[in-house]
Design a protein around this motif. Structure first.
Motif, PDB file in Angstrom:
ATOM      1  N   SER A  71       0.831  -1.210   0.000  1.00  3.93           N
ATOM      2  CA  SER A  71       0.000   0.000   0.000  1.00  3.93           C
ATOM      3  C   SER A  71       0.862   1.256   0.000  1.00  3.93           C
ATOM      4  N   THR A 332     -10.229   5.989  -2.062  1.00  2.00           N
ATOM      5  CA  THR A 332     -11.249   5.215  -2.779  1.00  2.00           C
ATOM      6  C   THR A 332     -12.515   6.014  -3.036  1.00  2.00           C
ATOM      7  N   TRP A 337     -12.987   1.214  -6.771  1.00  2.00           N
ATOM      8  CA  TRP A 337     -11.602   0.735  -6.666  1.00  2.00           C
ATOM      9  C   TRP A 337     -11.324   0.462  -5.196  1.00  2.00           C
ATOM     10  N   GLU A 339      -8.873  -1.593  -4.000  1.00  2.00           N
ATOM     11  CA  GLU A 339      -7.542  -2.145  -3.747  1.00  2.00           C
ATOM     12  C   GLU A 339      -6.892  -1.544  -2.497  1.00  2.00           C
TER      13      GLU A 339
END
Ligand code: SAH
Length: 373
Positions: A71, A332, A337, A339
């Motif tokens: 991340s 986000t 999305w 992820e």
């Protein structure tokens, strides 16, 4: 460096000029000179300039995954942590922002992007990356080429003088440093070494001469026969050097790694390739070898060097307190999305990296409690 548990042996392919691979070279060395300490074995297996693991591999992704590769928020938060501590310390100038063992350079890239929000810190800071592998230093240079800052690379921390406050980040660095192991035997302790078995294969052996007076810290508790005492002289020396610098010239360090609090006895030496655990001696140069970090020792050494210590704290708790969820929600928002959210869970949840990984902060004596602790 997390992995599953299946263990499939790999063949050694890293040949030197005379056709001998690294494992064969180590076997020859042992025949000539006797068993190697685990630290000597790790140095050759990881750092040999032609066939060592870090000279021949880009492990990130292929063999294991580290937090900054999971991340972007990880590097962002650590960069901002440094800037906040710098603010708390009255904005000294000039300072140095240092990363030890930067891998691909992703953490520093994310940190520097987030630090654009604090231009005064960037203006005051010289950025230095400490990397022993020329191959990885090259990768880092490529990744960071687009940063408008001037960044300096050094291959050894001894190249950095304690001449100004340093803000030091080390993620999954200390675990890569060589360790020594001692096994409790009747008459004291015997060093666990790397020798060869009857078939000429690499094997763990005990040094014939025992050590009656090994200085094991009392927190470890009473040892019984067979217990393994692990210590990393190299990691201890890094922590001492960093802490001395902070005690004398200010700044702070954030050490993050998988590790324990230094109580009890455990053999934590491990090898990983392709995201799964391997036999440590199976194929030197082809697999990553590391050990869990003794945060109890790190804290004790930093205090003895005159610095203050905060933590060790679990990584999950630390990142949550720094607001990792809010940042993920921001990333986000309005997008299909998720992820970032999956990555964040991996970093914070206690059955993944959140509890195994610990965070230790080192600050100058009397410093204000840093963010997250
Ligand atoms: N911090 C990175 C990579 C961790 S892997 C990440 O989080 O992704 C360990 C890193 O430390 C590699 O870059 C390796 O080359 C470097 N390294 C190992 N021993 C070192 C030493 N003694 N001095 C400087 N760098 C070292």
């Amino acid at each position: 460096m997390l992995a599953g548990t299946n263990s499939n042996r790999m063949s050694a392919r890293n040949e030197s000029g005379n056709g001998e691979n690294l494992r064969e070279r180590i076997v020859r060395l042992i025949k000539q000179q006797g068993p190697l300490s685990i630290a000597q074995f790790m140095m050759v297996a990881l750092h040999d300039s032609t066939a060592g693991y870090y000279a021949t591999h880009d492990p990130f992704g292929a063999d294991f995954v580290t937090a900054p590769e999971i991340s972007q928020i990880f590097g962002e938060l650590l960069g901002l942590w440094c800037a906040q501590v710098w603010e708390d310390q009255g904005r000294p100038c000039p300072v140095r922002l240092v990363e030890l063992g930067p891998g691909r350079g992703t953490l520093m890239k994310d940190a520097l992007r987030a630090l654009r929000a604090v231009p005064e810190f960037l203006a005051a800071a010289e950025v230095v990356l400490v990397e022993s592998s020329p191959a990885l230093a090259k990768k880092q240079q490529q990744l960071l080429a687009h940063c408008l800052l001037s960044i300096r690379w050094v291959n050894d921390i001894s190249n950095l003088k304690h001449d100004r406050p340093q803000y030091v980040i080390a993620n999954e660095f200390l675990d890569a440093l060589p360790i020594r192991q001692y096994v409790r035997v009747n008459k004291g302790w015997s060093e666990r070494m790397v020798g060869t078995d009857a078939h000429g294969n690499l094997a763990f052996v005990l040094a014939p001469a025992g050590l009656p007076n090994l200085a094991v810290p009392p927190e470890r508790g009473e040892a019984k026969a067979g217990d393994v005492y692990e210590t990393s002289p190299s990691a201890n020396a890094f922590v001492e050097d960093i802490a001395r610098g902070i005690a004398s010239s200010g700044g702070a360090a954030l050490l993050i790694d998988y590790g324990h609090l230094g109580r009890g006895y455990a053999d934590t030496l491990q090898a990983i390739a392709k995201n799964s655990f391997q036999d440590v001696l199976s194929s030197p140069g082809e697999i990553d070898i590391s050990a869990h970090v003794d945060f109890g020792a790190a804290a004790r050494i930093a205090r003895a060097a005159g610095a203050d210590v905060f933590g060790p704290l679990e990584q999950g708790e630390f990142l949550l307190r720094l607001g990792i969820r809010a940042r993920a929600a921001q990333l986000t928002a309005g997008r299909a999305w998720d992820e970032p959210l999956a990555g964040v869970e991996r970093l914070v949840s206690s059955d993944q990296m959140g509890a195994l990984f610990k965070v230790l902060a080192i600050l100058s004596a009397g410093a204000r409690q840093p963010p997250g602790f």
